[in-house]
Write a protein that holds these residues in place. Structure first.
Motif, PDB file in Angstrom:
ATOM      1  N   UNK A   1      -3.897 -14.501  -4.836  1.00 53.58           N
ATOM      2  CA  UNK A   1      -4.235 -13.736  -6.098  1.00 53.58           C
ATOM      3  C   UNK A   1      -4.239 -12.150  -5.401  1.00 53.58           C
ATOM      4  N   UNK A   2      -3.388 -11.373  -6.215  1.00 52.92           N
ATOM      5  CA  UNK A   2      -3.684 -10.000  -5.612  1.00 52.92           C
ATOM      6  C   UNK A   2      -4.492  -9.021  -6.609  1.00 52.92           C
ATOM      7  N   UNK A   3      -5.237  -8.384  -6.184  1.00 47.35           N
ATOM      8  CA  UNK A   3      -5.888  -7.540  -7.165  1.00 47.35           C
ATOM      9  C   UNK A   3      -5.697  -5.707  -6.837  1.00 47.35           C
ATOM     10  N   UNK A   4      -5.812  -5.189  -8.040  1.00 46.53           N
ATOM     11  CA  UNK A   4      -5.463  -3.645  -7.806  1.00 46.53           C
ATOM     12  C   UNK A   4      -6.999  -3.406  -8.447  1.00 46.53           C
ATOM     13  N   UNK A   5      -7.503  -2.294  -7.698  1.00 48.95           N
ATOM     14  CA  UNK A   5      -8.737  -1.554  -8.102  1.00 48.95           C
ATOM     15  C   UNK A   5      -8.523  -0.255  -8.900  1.00 48.95           C
ATOM     16  N   UNK A   6      -9.254  -0.156  -9.977  1.00 49.79           N
ATOM     17  CA  UNK A   6      -9.021   1.180 -10.741  1.00 49.79           C
ATOM     18  C   UNK A   6      -9.291   0.895 -12.289  1.00 49.79           C
ATOM     19  N   UNK A   7      -9.144   1.807 -12.711  1.00 50.00           N
ATOM     20  CA  UNK A   7      -9.152   1.765 -14.309  1.00 50.00           C
ATOM     21  C   UNK A   7      -7.987   0.948 -14.906  1.00 50.00           C
ATOM     22  N   UNK A   8      -8.428  -0.185 -15.750  1.00 50.89           N
ATOM     23  CA  UNK A   8      -7.349  -0.936 -15.957  1.00 50.89           C
ATOM     24  C   UNK A   8      -6.248  -0.240 -16.902  1.00 50.89           C
ATOM     25  N   UNK A   9      -6.472   0.734 -17.594  1.00 50.39           N
ATOM     26  CA  UNK A   9      -5.253   1.336 -18.308  1.00 50.39           C
ATOM     27  C   UNK A   9      -4.681   1.883 -17.274  1.00 50.39           C
ATOM     28  N   UNK A  10      -5.005   2.556 -16.287  1.00 46.92           N
ATOM     29  CA  UNK A  10      -4.215   3.244 -15.248  1.00 46.92           C
ATOM     30  C   UNK A  10      -3.270   2.384 -14.255  1.00 46.92           C
ATOM     31  N   UNK A  11      -3.892   1.138 -14.010  1.00 43.24           N
ATOM     32  CA  UNK A  11      -3.400   0.159 -12.898  1.00 43.24           C
ATOM     33  C   UNK A  11      -2.276  -0.883 -13.506  1.00 43.24           C
TER      34      UNK A  11
ATOM     35  N   UNK B   1       0.856  -1.177  -0.103  1.00 44.98           N
ATOM     36  CA  UNK B   1      -0.133   0.088  -0.026  1.00 44.98           C
ATOM     37  C   UNK B   1       0.806   1.189   0.053  1.00 44.98           C
ATOM     38  N   UNK B   2       2.094   1.272   0.735  1.00 52.56           N
ATOM     39  CA  UNK B   2       2.911   2.485   0.563  1.00 52.56           C
ATOM     40  C   UNK B   2       3.351   2.835  -0.838  1.00 52.56           C
ATOM     41  N   UNK B   3       3.226   1.922  -2.006  1.00 56.25           N
ATOM     42  CA  UNK B   3       4.138   2.018  -3.016  1.00 56.25           C
ATOM     43  C   UNK B   3       2.617   2.594  -4.250  1.00 56.25           C
ATOM     44  N   UNK B   4       1.575   2.376  -3.689  1.00 55.18           N
ATOM     45  CA  UNK B   4       0.531   2.629  -4.639  1.00 55.18           C
ATOM     46  C   UNK B   4      -0.965   3.101  -3.995  1.00 55.18           C
ATOM     47  N   UNK B   5      -1.456   3.870  -4.526  1.00 58.49           N
ATOM     48  CA  UNK B   5      -2.825   4.782  -3.899  1.00 58.49           C
ATOM     49  C   UNK B   5      -3.902   4.047  -4.038  1.00 58.49           C
ATOM     50  N   UNK B   6      -3.795   3.284  -5.125  1.00 57.76           N
ATOM     51  CA  UNK B   6      -5.331   2.435  -5.343  1.00 57.76           C
ATOM     52  C   UNK B   6      -5.474   1.511  -4.312  1.00 57.76           C
ATOM     53  N   UNK B   7      -6.831   1.085  -4.289  1.00 56.67           N
ATOM     54  CA  UNK B   7      -7.261  -0.033  -3.224  1.00 56.67           C
ATOM     55  C   UNK B   7      -6.678  -1.458  -3.852  1.00 56.67           C
ATOM     56  N   UNK B   8      -6.279  -2.322  -2.760  1.00 57.60           N
ATOM     57  CA  UNK B   8      -5.657  -3.452  -3.136  1.00 57.60           C
ATOM     58  C   UNK B   8      -6.675  -4.627  -2.236  1.00 57.60           C
ATOM     59  N   UNK B   9      -6.611  -5.565  -2.781  1.00 57.64           N
ATOM     60  CA  UNK B   9      -6.836  -6.915  -2.214  1.00 57.64           C
ATOM     61  C   UNK B   9      -6.192  -8.176  -2.373  1.00 57.64           C
ATOM     62  N   UNK B  10      -6.158  -9.032  -1.157  1.00 58.79           N
ATOM     63  CA  UNK B  10      -5.363 -10.335  -1.406  1.00 58.79           C
ATOM     64  C   UNK B  10      -6.478 -11.328  -1.141  1.00 58.79           C
ATOM     65  N   UNK B  11      -6.576 -12.500  -2.132  1.00 61.12           N
ATOM     66  CA  UNK B  11      -7.593 -13.315  -2.466  1.00 61.12           C
ATOM     67  C   UNK B  11      -7.036 -14.506  -2.306  1.00 61.12           C
ATOM     68  N   UNK B  12      -7.646 -15.559  -1.388  1.00 57.11           N
ATOM     69  CA  UNK B  12      -6.816 -17.062  -1.747  1.00 57.11           C
ATOM     70  C   UNK B  12      -7.269 -17.371  -2.599  1.00 57.11           C
ATOM     71  N   UNK B  13      -6.774 -18.993  -3.043  1.00 59.44           N
ATOM     72  CA  UNK B  13      -7.148 -19.621  -4.168  1.00 59.44           C
ATOM     73  C   UNK B  13      -8.631 -20.034  -4.434  1.00 59.44           C
TER      74      UNK B  13
ATOM     75  N   UNK C   1       2.749  -5.732 -13.003  1.00 57.74           N
ATOM     76  CA  UNK C   1       3.919  -6.689 -12.923  1.00 57.74           C
ATOM     77  C   UNK C   1       4.797  -6.360 -11.593  1.00 57.74           C
ATOM     78  N   UNK C   2       4.955  -5.093 -11.586  1.00 54.81           N
ATOM     79  CA  UNK C   2       6.020  -4.492 -10.286  1.00 54.81           C
ATOM     80  C   UNK C   2       5.266  -5.150  -9.107  1.00 54.81           C
ATOM     81  N   UNK C   3       3.891  -4.888  -9.028  1.00 54.25           N
ATOM     82  CA  UNK C   3       3.474  -5.343  -7.671  1.00 54.25           C
ATOM     83  C   UNK C   3       3.156  -6.874  -7.303  1.00 54.25           C
ATOM     84  N   UNK C   4       3.218  -7.555  -8.487  1.00 51.75           N
ATOM     85  CA  UNK C   4       2.973  -8.937  -8.539  1.00 51.75           C
ATOM     86  C   UNK C   4       4.419  -9.250  -7.969  1.00 51.75           C
ATOM     87  N   UNK C   5       5.555  -9.124  -8.592  1.00 55.57           N
ATOM     88  CA  UNK C   5       6.848  -9.343  -8.382  1.00 55.57           C
ATOM     89  C   UNK C   5       7.121  -9.348  -6.975  1.00 55.57           C
TER      90      UNK C   5
END
Length: 366
Positions: free
Chosen positions: A87-97, A15-27, A102-106
């Protein structure tokens, strides 16, 4: 599978690297951590699909109407050891996020990997602690214990010297995830074993050295004091075999009990009078010192005088000089002390009793 506690930690870190909302999801598709607490526990169909297909899924505003529990953005499957663990999810306009994806995933996968290795380290450390505890405090090495040694890679055949290391009070160095000396050049051999031993101690089962171990222990103490930012005391037992390592441990305990700020490292083989004193129960020590000193405990001037008198090896001249008093004043104080305690400071027996009583008094008033 991704643990909830780790998922929450990852959300905080990322969260300290991105302003958008984030979720962590199990399989299974359940949201287990989120920057929006209201979403925790909800089903996220997009994340479930991403986990199943092992590919990133872009979620559009149109998808919000047909997929359960989703918001526009992206969901990225997280891999550890070549399998999807969440799974990690980033909420926002797809073009923006998308540029962040890939950075957040890594970054998230690195955090998962780091946590995995830390868990492995802690598991191995706890297993080794339990093994050492059973080896030292039970009736001796059994066939079951030797099998455990093989699994842990412990060589029980080498001669060892038990070393107890105590930190002054609690040490943050011993808290989980804080101590790992693999990067610290402290001179341990391959067969040496170092584990935590209680809340403010470590125990080192040191493979027998051909040289005097005192320089090694002095260097070790300096390194640990620098890391822990507190005083460190070390007591060492004598060399032992596989079946007598418990004796070396008890010797190390005895040596550690003698340590103080002036003598931070003690080898059991150098103990003399302390060998006997360590075996005397505390209540007996207190009763003994009370019998000798009860009449003078409230006489600070006399107590200070007698301490200096013994430190100066009964030299009247040196004692008077240290206290900045006339020799006649010193004679008066010593005579008064003898009268109150019924001791004769010229008798070896009485001086010995006095020395021991002061020693015991210092112990139980620390």
């Amino acid at each position: 599978m991704l643990r909830t506690s780790l998922a929450k930690k990852i959300i905080r870190e990322v969260k300290s690297f991105i302003k958008e909302d984030l979720i962590m999801v199990d399989t299974s598709g359940t949201i287990i951590a989120s920057t929006d607490p209201a979403r925790i526990g909800n089903y996220h169909e997009g994340a479930f699909i991403a986990a199943s297909e092992k590919e990133m899924k872009i979620i559009t505003q149109a998808d919000e109407k047909v997929l359960e529990g989703v918001k526009a953005g992206i969901t990225l499957p997280l891999f550890h050891q070549q399998r999807v663990v969440g799974v990690i999810g980033i909420t926002g306009t797809p073009e923006k996020v998308l540029p962040y994806g890939e950075l957040i995933k890594k970054m998230t996968e690195l955090l998962i990997q780091e946590n995995y290795y830390q868990d492995q380290f802690e598991w191995e450390a706890r297993s080794l602690e339990t093994f050492v505890f059973d080896w030292l405090l039970k009736d001796g090495p059994s066939s079951a214990l030797q099998k455990r040694a093989e699994v842990l890679g412990v060589n029980m055949e080498v001669s060892r010297q038990v070393v107890l290391i105590e930190f002054q009070g609690d040490s943050t160095l011993l808290q989980p995830k804080r101590w790992n000396f693999s990067e610290q050049n402290i001179g341990l051999n391959e067969d040496d074993i170092l584990v935590q031993w209680g809340h403010n101690r470590m125990i080192l089962l040191l493979e027998k050295r051909e040289k005097n171990i005192l320089p090694f222990l002095e260097r070790l103490r300096k390194i640990l004091e620098r890391l822990a930012v507190t005083s460190v005391f070390i007591g060492a037992g004598k060399d032992s075999t596989m079946s007598s390592v418990k004796e070396s441990y008890l010797e190390a305990e005895r040596a550690l009990g003698v340590c103080n700020c002036d003598l931070p490292i003690v080898l059991e083989e150098n103990l003399r009078l302390e060998m006997i004193l360590q075996s005397i129960p505390k209540p007996i020590k207190e009763e003994f010192s009370g019998r000798i000193l009860s009449q003078v405990l409230g006489e600070k001037e006399l107590m200070d005088t007698i301490h200096v008198y013994l430190e100066k090896h009964s030299s009247l001249k040196e004692t008077a000089a240290e206290l900045h008093i006339h020799i006649n004043t010193l004679h008066y104080r010593l005579k008064k002390f003898e009268t109150l305690t019924n001791l004769n400071l010229k008798e070896v027996r009485d001086v010995t009793s006095l020395y021991l009583s002061l020693l015991f008094l210092d112990e139980h008033t620390k």
